[in-house]
Enzyme design. Structure first.
Site, PDB file in Angstrom:
ATOM      1  N   VAL A  68      20.717  84.401  48.087  1.00 42.40           N
ATOM      2  CA  VAL A  68      21.270  85.688  47.657  1.00 42.40           C
ATOM      3  C   VAL A  68      22.157  85.287  46.488  1.00 42.40           C
ATOM      4  O   VAL A  68      23.249  84.751  46.680  1.00 42.40           O
ATOM      5  CB  VAL A  68      22.083  86.386  48.773  1.00 42.40           C
ATOM      6  CG1 VAL A  68      22.849  87.579  48.220  1.00 42.40           C
ATOM      7  CG2 VAL A  68      21.172  86.813  49.922  1.00 42.40           C
ATOM      8  N   PRO A  69      21.672  85.472  45.255  1.00 41.65           N
ATOM      9  CA  PRO A  69      22.325  84.867  44.088  1.00 41.65           C
ATOM     10  C   PRO A  69      23.607  85.588  43.653  1.00 41.65           C
ATOM     11  O   PRO A  69      23.685  86.194  42.577  1.00 41.65           O
ATOM     12  CB  PRO A  69      21.230  84.944  43.020  1.00 41.65           C
ATOM     13  CG  PRO A  69      20.444  86.162  43.393  1.00 41.65           C
ATOM     14  CD  PRO A  69      20.452  86.188  44.901  1.00 41.65           C
ATOM     15  N   CYS A  70      24.630  85.483  44.474  1.00 41.04           N
ATOM     16  CA  CYS A  70      25.898  86.155  44.189  1.00 41.04           C
ATOM     17  C   CYS A  70      26.524  85.655  42.892  1.00 41.04           C
ATOM     18  O   CYS A  70      27.332  86.364  42.288  1.00 41.04           O
ATOM     19  CB  CYS A  70      26.852  85.993  45.368  1.00 41.04           C
ATOM     20  SG  CYS A  70      27.130  84.293  45.886  1.00 41.04           S
ATOM     21  N   HIS A  71      26.134  84.463  42.430  1.00 40.31           N
ATOM     22  CA  HIS A  71      26.660  83.965  41.155  1.00 40.31           C
ATOM     23  C   HIS A  71      26.183  84.819  39.980  1.00 40.31           C
ATOM     24  O   HIS A  71      26.760  84.756  38.903  1.00 40.31           O
ATOM     25  CB  HIS A  71      26.269  82.496  40.950  1.00 40.31           C
ATOM     26  CG  HIS A  71      24.805  82.264  40.834  1.00 40.31           C
ATOM     27  ND1 HIS A  71      23.958  82.243  41.944  1.00 40.31           N
ATOM     28  CD2 HIS A  71      24.011  82.050  39.752  1.00 40.31           C
ATOM     29  CE1 HIS A  71      22.728  82.012  41.536  1.00 40.31           C
ATOM     30  NE2 HIS A  71      22.731  81.891  40.218  1.00 40.31           N
TER      31      HIS A  71
END
Length: 188
Positions: A140-143
């Protein structure tokens, strides 16, 4: 492999060529339940005998590791095909994290945009909270979620916002669109 009381297994993936920090990956039969950035680990390597045994009984695990290794080495890889298990997350966080998963490699989206996608306009701070509780960063690419003013916002990995900036720079400089891995089935 370290097995926890709930039957999950944790493996270590050392740093790659482009991402200078390794990963501890916790898995259930349904998919990845946790990813933690770590410079070292007490857990066995994912490519150890125990990791290979886990891969033999969970067909999604080997391709998931290969995709993660390519990502750590700086290749444009779509990690959205790796099965994840967000069942421990409250409903709002899960909706936000699932929407975040659709942000493409090398792209960013604002907290406010993500709030609108989950039909919660004006909930940018709540989206930020959901990102800060993300159990599976990279998957989950929160970056890839940034502030509306162009600032990076926060990041809970080691090095904080510096690591977030490095990941975004690596993705933008990788020279291509993400290669989509085949859909990986979980639970096998």
């Amino acid at each position: 492999m370290t097995r926890s009381h709930n039957g999950s297994n944790t493996f270590w993936m050392p740093p790659g060529q482009a991402v200078p920090v390794g990963l501890e990956i916790t898995c259930s039969t349904a998919g990845v339940t946790g990813v933690r950035f770590a410079s070292r680990s007490k857990h066995p390597n994912a490519d150890s005998a125990t990791g290979r045994e886990f891969a033999r009984t969970h067909s999604w695990f080997g391709p998931a590791l290969a995709a993660l290794q390519r990502y750590l080495d700086g290749a444009p890889v779509d990690l959205a095909t790796i099965p994840i298990d967000l069942s421990s997350q409250p409903p709002f966080r899960r909706r936000v994290q699932e929407a975040c998963r659709r942000i493409a490699f090398g792209r960013t989206q604002t907290y406010a945009d993500l709030a609108r996608q989950v039909r919660a306009p004006g909930a940018a701070r709540a989206v930020g909270s959901a990102m800060s509780h993300n159990p599976v960063p990279l998957l989950v690419p929160c970056h890839r979620v940034v502030r509306a003013d162009g600032g990076l916002g926060g990041f809970s990995g080691p090095g904080g916002v510096s690591l977030k900036a490095d990941l975004l720079r690596m993705e933008r400089g990788s020279g291509g669109e993400a290669v989509r891995a085949p859909r990986l089935a979980s639970g096998t």
